[in-house]
Design a protein around this motif. Sequence first.
Motif, short mmCIF file in Angstrom:
data_model
loop_
_atom_site.label_atom_id
_atom_site.label_comp_id
_atom_site.label_asym_id
_atom_site.label_seq_id
_atom_site.Cartn_x
_atom_site.Cartn_y
_atom_site.Cartn_z
N GLY A 41 -8.10 4.58 36.44
CA GLY A 41 -8.74 5.19 35.29
C GLY A 41 -7.81 6.04 34.45
N ALA A 42 -6.61 6.33 34.95
CA ALA A 42 -5.67 7.14 34.18
C ALA A 42 -5.31 6.47 32.86
N THR A 43 -5.19 5.14 32.85
CA THR A 43 -4.79 4.45 31.62
C THR A 43 -5.84 4.64 30.53
N GLU A 44 -7.11 4.54 30.88
CA GLU A 44 -8.16 4.75 29.89
C GLU A 44 -8.21 6.21 29.46
N ALA A 45 -8.00 7.12 30.40
CA ALA A 45 -8.01 8.53 30.06
C ALA A 45 -6.89 8.86 29.07
N ILE A 46 -5.72 8.30 29.29
CA ILE A 46 -4.60 8.54 28.39
C ILE A 46 -4.91 8.00 27.00
N GLU A 47 -5.49 6.80 26.95
CA GLU A 47 -5.85 6.20 25.66
C GLU A 47 -6.87 7.05 24.91
N SER A 48 -7.68 7.80 25.63
CA SER A 48 -8.70 8.63 24.98
C SER A 48 -8.14 9.98 24.53
N GLY A 49 -6.85 10.24 24.80
CA GLY A 49 -6.22 11.44 24.27
C GLY A 49 -6.17 12.64 25.20
N VAL A 50 -6.32 12.45 26.51
CA VAL A 50 -6.36 13.60 27.42
C VAL A 50 -5.03 14.34 27.49
N LEU A 51 -3.94 13.68 27.09
CA LEU A 51 -2.63 14.34 27.14
C LEU A 51 -2.23 14.99 25.82
N ASP A 52 -3.06 14.91 24.80
CA ASP A 52 -2.74 15.55 23.52
C ASP A 52 -2.58 17.05 23.73
N GLY A 53 -1.42 17.57 23.39
CA GLY A 53 -1.16 19.00 23.55
C GLY A 53 -0.65 19.38 24.93
N VAL A 54 -0.51 18.42 25.83
CA VAL A 54 -0.07 18.69 27.21
C VAL A 54 1.44 18.54 27.31
N GLY A 55 2.09 19.51 27.94
CA GLY A 55 3.53 19.46 28.14
C GLY A 55 3.93 19.09 29.55
N LYS A 56 3.06 19.38 30.53
CA LYS A 56 3.30 19.04 31.93
C LYS A 56 1.95 18.74 32.58
N ILE A 57 2.01 18.01 33.69
CA ILE A 57 0.79 17.72 34.43
C ILE A 57 1.08 17.79 35.92
N ILE A 58 0.16 18.38 36.68
CA ILE A 58 0.32 18.47 38.13
C ILE A 58 -0.95 17.98 38.82
N ALA A 59 -0.79 17.57 40.06
CA ALA A 59 -1.92 17.08 40.85
C ALA A 59 -1.61 17.34 42.31
N LEU A 60 -2.62 17.18 43.13
CA LEU A 60 -2.42 17.22 44.57
C LEU A 60 -3.23 16.11 45.23
N HIS A 61 -2.85 15.78 46.44
CA HIS A 61 -3.59 14.77 47.20
C HIS A 61 -3.71 15.23 48.64
N CYS A 62 -4.89 15.09 49.20
CA CYS A 62 -5.11 15.48 50.60
C CYS A 62 -4.16 14.72 51.52
N ASP A 63 -3.62 15.43 52.49
CA ASP A 63 -2.76 14.80 53.50
C ASP A 63 -3.23 15.25 54.88
N PRO A 64 -3.86 14.34 55.64
CA PRO A 64 -4.37 14.70 56.97
C PRO A 64 -3.29 14.86 58.02
N ARG A 65 -2.02 14.67 57.64
CA ARG A 65 -0.91 14.87 58.58
C ARG A 65 -0.31 16.26 58.45
N VAL A 66 -0.77 17.03 57.45
CA VAL A 66 -0.22 18.36 57.18
C VAL A 66 -1.31 19.40 57.42
N ASP A 67 -0.95 20.51 58.08
CA ASP A 67 -1.92 21.55 58.39
C ASP A 67 -2.45 22.22 57.12
#
Length: 422
Positions: free
Chosen positions: A162-188
């Motif tokens: 869904g990121a491709t559609e989100a980008i096409e809709s302009g979600v990055l307009d005005g954005v200089g950086k983007i961060i995310a996280l993902h659950c990791d069940p191997r890390v405490d």
Amino acid sequence: MSRESQTAQPAAPDRPELPGKLPDHLRAELIAFRRDLHMHPELGHQEFRTTAAIKVRLEKAGLRPRVLKSGTGLICDVGTWDGVRPMLALRADIDALPIPDAKTHVPYRSTVPDRAHACGHDVHTAVVLGAGLVLAELDRKGELPRPVRLLFQPAEEVLPGGATEAIESGVLDGVGKIIALHCDPRVDAGRIGLRTGPITSACDRLEVTLEGPGGHTARPHLTTDLVTAAARLALDLPALLTKRMDARSGMSVTWGRIEAGHACNVIPMHAELSGTVRCLDLNSWHEAPDQIHAIIDEIASMHRAKSEITYVRGVPPVVNDPMVTELLREAMSARRGADSVEDTEQSLGGEDFSWYLEHVPGAMARLGVRTPGDAAKRDLHRGDFDVDEAAIGVGVEFFTAAALLDGRSPEGRRARPAGAGG
């Protein structure tokens, strides 16, 4: 599975305290919010209830979320963008998986048959929501250095994402950086994993149909033996691919489905195989479709079968920007100390967060969700997957720290936002 007392860690005396700590009442609310999402999982492009729940809570905080054109997912700016200072975007994915929830011992088990939040997207959503609420309070106090965009993205599990559609809709307009996280069940819980450069792999979908006249199992020499052809294709394609691609690319074909035939004494006229193609290297990812097509044609021809190939491009690798990765390291260190950050390896899992990085620099962290001392294995994309909910508060304070540190940095003020002219 909350174990907050086990993962709490006071700030080190030599570290100045950042604002944006998560209050206890909001911590409890976010855990309840996550459990509600967990009980009502929705697949990609169907996240209407999830979108509505996020929207209502943001509006309650006085914010103005905007639902994406697709009808699910939304963005919400905390603070007002002045058209000059680029925003930092915090991204969460909100969709669930089409698998049954196998947990029987928790009150928040999925209520939807064959649907489960088995990849932790409910946690990602709660973290970004919580960070937005905390940052909104800081903004009201005049303590938010620059605006931040919250991005709740639908359909991460649906190739090409869904990121491709989100980008096409302009979600990055005005954005200089983007961060995310993902659950990791191997890390405490209480820790994160970071890596500069590629942290995930490319992931594509491969579907193969084999056709032939079929016939009686007593006379295979008069038929096209599609069962044998399918079996050889399943075994030989992955093996041959490793000989024709650079071994350092980490190219891998893994089958998830093989179907052929209905009776023990009838050679079928039709066989199907489907699986995924994963690759650690971007250049090899571009080369993969041609190589795979050629090998399949060779194997099918050897067995006198006709082949039809559907190769669906998925996602490239997520490649973490060095400067943004360092920002995340500093943010977690400011909250919980340098020893709360560990190096992590590149995964063969795919993530459509990679599409955002084609436009702006960014980085993804791995959020520890394993209860310290718990030896149980709860891997992603399994029906028994669950998390230590103390990780939600850790993620919120990690993201708020990143937003505050980035907003204060000269580099952050100089970054050029996506969509800016010049």
